[in-house]
Every structure is written in structure tokens, then in C-alpha cells.
Scaffold this motif. Structure first.
Motif, PDB file in Angstrom:
ATOM      1  N   ALA A  38      -0.139   8.964 -20.721  1.00 13.38           N
ATOM      2  CA  ALA A  38       0.733  10.053 -20.278  1.00 13.38           C
ATOM      3  C   ALA A  38       1.983   9.564 -19.563  1.00 13.38           C
ATOM      4  N   THR A  39       1.885   8.424 -18.869  1.00 15.08           N
ATOM      5  CA  THR A  39       3.004   7.922 -18.067  1.00 15.08           C
ATOM      6  C   THR A  39       3.034   6.408 -18.124  1.00 15.08           C
ATOM      7  N   HIS A  40       4.230   5.852 -18.312  1.00 11.26           N
ATOM      8  CA  HIS A  40       4.430   4.410 -18.277  1.00 11.26           C
ATOM      9  C   HIS A  40       5.150   4.060 -16.974  1.00 11.26           C
ATOM     10  N   PHE A  41       4.733   2.954 -16.334  1.00 14.47           N
ATOM     11  CA  PHE A  41       5.346   2.525 -15.089  1.00 14.47           C
ATOM     12  C   PHE A  41       6.173   1.255 -15.301  1.00 14.47           C
ATOM     13  N   ASP A  42       6.957   0.911 -14.283  1.00 12.45           N
ATOM     14  CA  ASP A  42       7.907  -0.203 -14.371  1.00 12.45           C
ATOM     15  C   ASP A  42       7.302  -1.449 -13.728  1.00 12.45           C
ATOM     16  N   LEU A  43       6.834  -2.374 -14.551  1.00 13.84           N
ATOM     17  CA  LEU A  43       6.208  -3.590 -14.039  1.00 13.84           C
ATOM     18  C   LEU A  43       7.179  -4.426 -13.220  1.00 13.84           C
ATOM     19  N   SER A  44       8.434  -4.496 -13.648  1.00 15.99           N
ATOM     20  CA  SER A  44       9.423  -5.326 -12.957  1.00 15.99           C
ATOM     21  C   SER A  44       9.720  -4.821 -11.558  1.00 15.99           C
ATOM     22  N   ALA A  45       9.410  -3.543 -11.289  1.00 14.08           N
ATOM     23  CA  ALA A  45       9.621  -2.964  -9.961  1.00 14.08           C
ATOM     24  C   ALA A  45       8.352  -3.016  -9.111  1.00 14.08           C
ATOM     25  N   GLY A  46       7.338  -3.715  -9.584  1.00 19.21           N
ATOM     26  CA  GLY A  46       6.097  -3.819  -8.835  1.00 19.21           C
ATOM     27  C   GLY A  46       5.213  -2.594  -8.953  1.00 19.21           C
ATOM     28  N   GLN A  47       5.465  -1.760  -9.975  1.00 22.14           N
ATOM     29  CA  GLN A  47       4.690  -0.526 -10.127  1.00 22.14           C
ATOM     30  C   GLN A  47       3.370  -0.804 -10.849  1.00 22.14           C
ATOM     31  N   MET A  48       2.478  -1.508 -10.148  1.00 22.52           N
ATOM     32  CA  MET A  48       1.135  -1.796 -10.632  1.00 22.52           C
ATOM     33  C   MET A  48       0.193  -0.782  -9.978  1.00 22.52           C
ATOM     34  N   PRO A  49      -0.177   0.296 -10.665  1.00 23.34           N
ATOM     35  CA  PRO A  49      -0.962   1.345 -10.017  1.00 23.34           C
ATOM     36  C   PRO A  49      -2.371   0.874  -9.696  1.00 23.34           C
ATOM     37  N   GLU A  50      -2.760   1.003  -8.444  1.00 26.17           N
ATOM     38  CA  GLU A  50      -4.036   0.473  -7.967  1.00 26.17           C
ATOM     39  C   GLU A  50      -5.085   1.546  -7.738  1.00 26.17           C
ATOM     40  N   ASN A  51      -4.710   2.668  -7.142  1.00 29.83           N
ATOM     41  CA  ASN A  51      -5.705   3.691  -6.832  1.00 29.83           C
ATOM     42  C   ASN A  51      -5.086   5.075  -6.967  1.00 29.83           C
ATOM     43  N   ILE A  52      -5.965   6.078  -7.110  1.00 23.42           N
ATOM     44  CA  ILE A  52      -5.490   7.419  -7.440  1.00 23.42           C
ATOM     45  C   ILE A  52      -6.314   8.475  -6.729  1.00 23.42           C
ATOM     46  N   SER A  88       3.655  13.851 -11.758  1.00 26.17           N
ATOM     47  CA  SER A  88       3.467  15.266 -12.057  1.00 26.17           C
ATOM     48  C   SER A  88       2.609  15.441 -13.309  1.00 26.17           C
ATOM     49  N   PRO A  89       2.057  16.642 -13.508  1.00 21.55           N
ATOM     50  CA  PRO A  89       1.305  16.905 -14.735  1.00 21.55           C
ATOM     51  C   PRO A  89       2.126  16.659 -16.006  1.00 21.55           C
ATOM     52  N   ARG A  90       3.446  16.724 -15.893  1.00 24.19           N
ATOM     53  CA  ARG A  90       4.320  16.454 -17.042  1.00 24.19           C
ATOM     54  C   ARG A  90       4.575  14.965 -17.237  1.00 24.19           C
ATOM     55  N   GLY A  91       4.140  14.142 -16.261  1.00 20.91           N
ATOM     56  CA  GLY A  91       4.271  12.704 -16.414  1.00 20.91           C
ATOM     57  C   GLY A  91       5.433  12.065 -15.693  1.00 20.91           C
ATOM     58  N   THR A  92       6.223  12.834 -14.956  1.00 22.13           N
ATOM     59  CA  THR A  92       7.349  12.251 -14.222  1.00 22.13           C
ATOM     60  C   THR A  92       6.867  11.657 -12.904  1.00 22.13           C
ATOM     61  N   THR A  93       7.511  10.576 -12.491  1.00 26.25           N
ATOM     62  CA  THR A  93       7.092   9.832 -11.300  1.00 26.25           C
ATOM     63  C   THR A  93       8.126   9.954 -10.191  1.00 26.25           C
ATOM     64  N   ASP A 103      -7.000   2.068 -26.710  1.00 29.55           N
ATOM     65  CA  ASP A 103      -6.578   3.368 -26.172  1.00 29.55           C
ATOM     66  C   ASP A 103      -5.357   3.252 -25.270  1.00 29.55           C
ATOM     67  N   GLY A 104      -4.949   2.008 -24.976  1.00 21.30           N
ATOM     68  CA  GLY A 104      -3.798   1.797 -24.108  1.00 21.30           C
ATOM     69  C   GLY A 104      -4.132   1.208 -22.755  1.00 21.30           C
ATOM     70  N   LEU A 105      -5.394   0.877 -22.517  1.00 22.94           N
ATOM     71  CA  LEU A 105      -5.763   0.288 -21.227  1.00 22.94           C
ATOM     72  C   LEU A 105      -5.125  -1.084 -21.051  1.00 22.94           C
ATOM     73  N   ASN A 152       0.201   1.767 -16.729  1.00 21.88           N
ATOM     74  CA  ASN A 152       0.326   3.156 -17.151  1.00 21.88           C
ATOM     75  C   ASN A 152      -0.724   4.063 -16.545  1.00 21.88           C
ATOM     76  N   LEU A 153      -0.566   5.350 -16.807  1.00 19.09           N
ATOM     77  CA  LEU A 153      -1.552   6.373 -16.482  1.00 19.09           C
ATOM     78  C   LEU A 153      -2.018   6.995 -17.782  1.00 19.09           C
ATOM     79  N   LEU A 154      -3.308   6.867 -18.052  1.00 18.10           N
ATOM     80  CA  LEU A 154      -3.908   7.445 -19.253  1.00 18.10           C
ATOM     81  C   LEU A 154      -4.590   8.751 -18.879  1.00 18.10           C
ATOM     82  N   ARG A 155      -4.482   9.732 -19.752  1.00 11.49           N
ATOM     83  CA  ARG A 155      -5.131  11.025 -19.553  1.00 11.49           C
ATOM     84  C   ARG A 155      -6.117  11.286 -20.690  1.00 11.49           C
TER      85      ARG A 155
END
Length: 323
Positions: free
Chosen positions: A41-55, A77-82, A284-286, A313-316
Motif C-alpha cells: 500500500a505504501t513505499h518508504f524512502d530508504l535513503s531518508a532512513g525510513q526503515m519502518p520498525e513498529n506499528i 493514512s488509509p490512502r497510503g500517504t505519509t 508478496d512484497g515483503l 514498505n507497508l503491506l495491507r
């Protein structure tokens, strides 16, 4: 965080997590089973240190996540914006004394119905390591100091008793503290929580009068009963052979769990009898999944790309038979 700092931080993550075995659990078989409508659902920016750890998932479906290498808390957001909610202060020494990893990182996250968000932060310094509180419209505030030589990681909220439980992956300790903050109490230092070369006690959840904790190094899922007077019972091993187990969530079917296995790059469904089945993998994108959350029938899976270095990323997905 400068581009050079991000690259150094990412390199440190990759070297540290490379010690994890990449084998799948010996008792797991592949079968998607209950998950449908799987998508990134959402891709993050690795170069900016956006390694998602917990939710943690807010009532409106917004995902509040921690970016480990970015020292940040973000709202997806539910629409995928960060949107970045807060950036925690950088340690003066750059976090080089943070145990095991050598860089500052944000880890566990939880929230209360009034919109308060709690976040764990490890820096290797006494002035910043601990539990932080984010209230709407206010600057982040550290409300509990934790040992600078530890690595606070998992965070579980007991809303009924207004308490938080914190796993320390280096010290092999579970701390507890009121939601108002203050001096923490070492709730359990059982040997089952200790690391075995890298990181020990990791994810944490409250369920059925107990604190459940994963141990990444030992590949175990533990149940620690909460006794009268908030005393910790002896750990019970509920599942083993879960190589690289990180955070997890309960599906609502007894004590059935969906767990992220970081290095094997899978999400497994752990049944109440301790057996498991793989329900998501790299196809699946993991990308090194770190955390799983459930809201209703909506499944959220974070991938930090610690060792794959590709597409955090965030997978839904939809959980078809969660009852």
C-alpha cells in the motif's frame, strides 16, 4: 539526517542484522490460508532512513509507525500517504554508543484513545534513551528514562490498568511503568528473555491476563502470566523454531498469532498449538518484515528492508476468517 549519515546508518543496520539466519521455521509449511487482497500500500524512502520498525493502528485506520533509522514517528493514512508526526532529538555523539547497532533508533509504539502516542527511543546516552510521549499539538517529551546500555524495543499497553510494558533486547529485561511515566520497574529478567548473540526479547503484546513476548535470537514466542500485584509469572514457551521472529499480533482466534520473521522474509500464522504456516513471503512484497498489526479484518505488515536494502514498505491485506 544527512545523506552521508543515512548511508552510514543503513550500513550499520545491514551488518548487524546479517547475523540472523535466513532459514524458514522447520515446522512451517506454505499456504496463504486466511489472507486475501494482499498488496503493497505504501513505499518508504530508504535513503531518508525510513526503515519502518513498529506499528500501531489508530481508530480511523491511520497507521502510526516508527522509522528506526530516521528517529521519526510517521502517520500513514488509509490512502497510503505519509506524514511525519515527530522527529526525536539526535544524541550529541550521533548515537555511536547505542548497544549492538551503534546508531540511534526509534522502536516500539503504542497509543491511547485520547490520541496520545508512546514511543521507545534508544541512543546509548542517558539523556535520551527511554519512553517518549507524543500528545497532539505538543512537542515530544521523555517521560521515563531507561538504561543507556540497553535497547528498549517492544512496547505493550495494558489500557485497563494504565500500564506499559517494555522489552529490552540487550538486557533481557521487561520493564513496566504507568502510562503517566516515572521510574520503571524491572518486571521480569527471566533467562528466556536474554539474547543469544544479537537481540533477545523483542515484540510484546497483552492478551488473556498475560504479556506475550518474542525472542528474536531464540526463535521463541513466550507467555508471561501477569500475577496479582502485577508480578510476573514464569515464561511459558508457546512456539519455537521461529527463526528471526520480530513483532506479532493476535488474530482473534484463541491465541493464534500472525508474526513477522525478519531474516526469513516471511509472515507466519502460529496456531494455538505452536505449529505454524507461512502466509506471506517475498513474492508478496515483503522486505525483512518487522511488525504486524490488525484492526478489524485489516492486516498491516511493515517491512524495513534491513538486509534486502530494497523497498521498505507497508503491506495491507484482509484477514478472511479471523473469528
Amino acid at each position: 539526517m544527512s545523506e552521508r549519515s543515512v548511508k552510514i546508518t543503513i550500513s550499520a543496520v545491514l551488518m548487524a542484522t546479517a547475523t540472523l539466519m535466513a532459514a524458514a521455521p522447520a515446522n512451517a509449511v506454505h499456504g496463504r490460508g486466511p489472507l486475501t487482497d494482499v498488496r503493497v500500500a505504501t513505499h518508504f524512502d530508504l535513503s531518508a532512513g525510513q526503515m519502518p520498525e513498529n506499528i500501531t493502528v489508530l481508530p480511523d485506520g491511520t497507521a502510526a509507525v516508527t522509522f528506526a533509522a530516521g528517529r521519526q514517528v510517521a502517520l500513514v493514512s488509509p490512502r497510503g500517504t505519509t506524514r511525519i508526526l515527530a522527529t526525536l532529538p539526535a544524541p550529541v555523539d550521533g548515537g555511536v554508543h547505542t548497544p549492538v547497532l551503534g546508531f540511534p533508533l526509534t522502536t516500539g509504539i503504542a497509543h491511547t484513545p485520547d490520541g496520545t502516542v508512546y514511543v521507545l527511543y534508544a541512543t546509548g546516552t542517558a539523556d535520551l534513551t527511554g519512553l517518549w510521549r507524543l500528545r497532539p499539538g505538543q512537542a515530544p517529551q521523555r517521560i521515563t528514562a531507561l538504561p543507556a546500555d540497553g535497547l528498549p524495543n517492544g512496547l505493550a499497553l495494558d489500557a485497563r490498568n494504565e500500564r506499559l510494558y517494555i522489552t529490552d533486547s540487550v538486557l533481557g529485561t521487561v520493564w513496566t511503568v504507568p502510562t503517566t511515566g516515572g521510574t520503571p520497574t524491572a518486571w521480569s529478567t527471566a533467562p528466556e528473555l536474554a539474547p543469544a548473540g544479537f537481540l533477545g526479547a523483542n515484540g510484546a503484546k497483552i492478551r488473556g491476563g498475560a504479556l506475550w513476548v518474542s525472542n528474536l535470537d531464540r526463535g521463541t514466542l513466550l507467555r508471561l502470566p501477569i500475577r496479582s500485584g502485577n508480578r510476573a509469572g514464569a515464561p511459558q514457551v508457546k512456539a519455537s523454531g521461529m527463526t528471526g521472529i520480530d513483532d506479532f499480533t493476535f488474530t482473534g482466534r484463541g491465541n493464534e498469532v500472525l508474526a513477522a520473521l525478519n531474516a526469513p522474509n516471511t509472515v507466519v500464522r502460529i496456531r494455538s498449538d505452536g505449529t505454524s504456516v507461512t502466509v506471506l513471503d517475498a513474492t508478496d512484497g515483503l522486505q525483512n518484515p518487522t511488525s504486524v498489526a490488525l484492526r478489524g479484518t485489516d492486516v498491516y505488515v511493515l517491512s524495513a528492508a534491513y538486509t534486502t536494502a530494497t523497498d521498505p514498505n507497508l503491506l495491507r491485506a484482509h484477514l478472511r476468517d479471523h473469528r
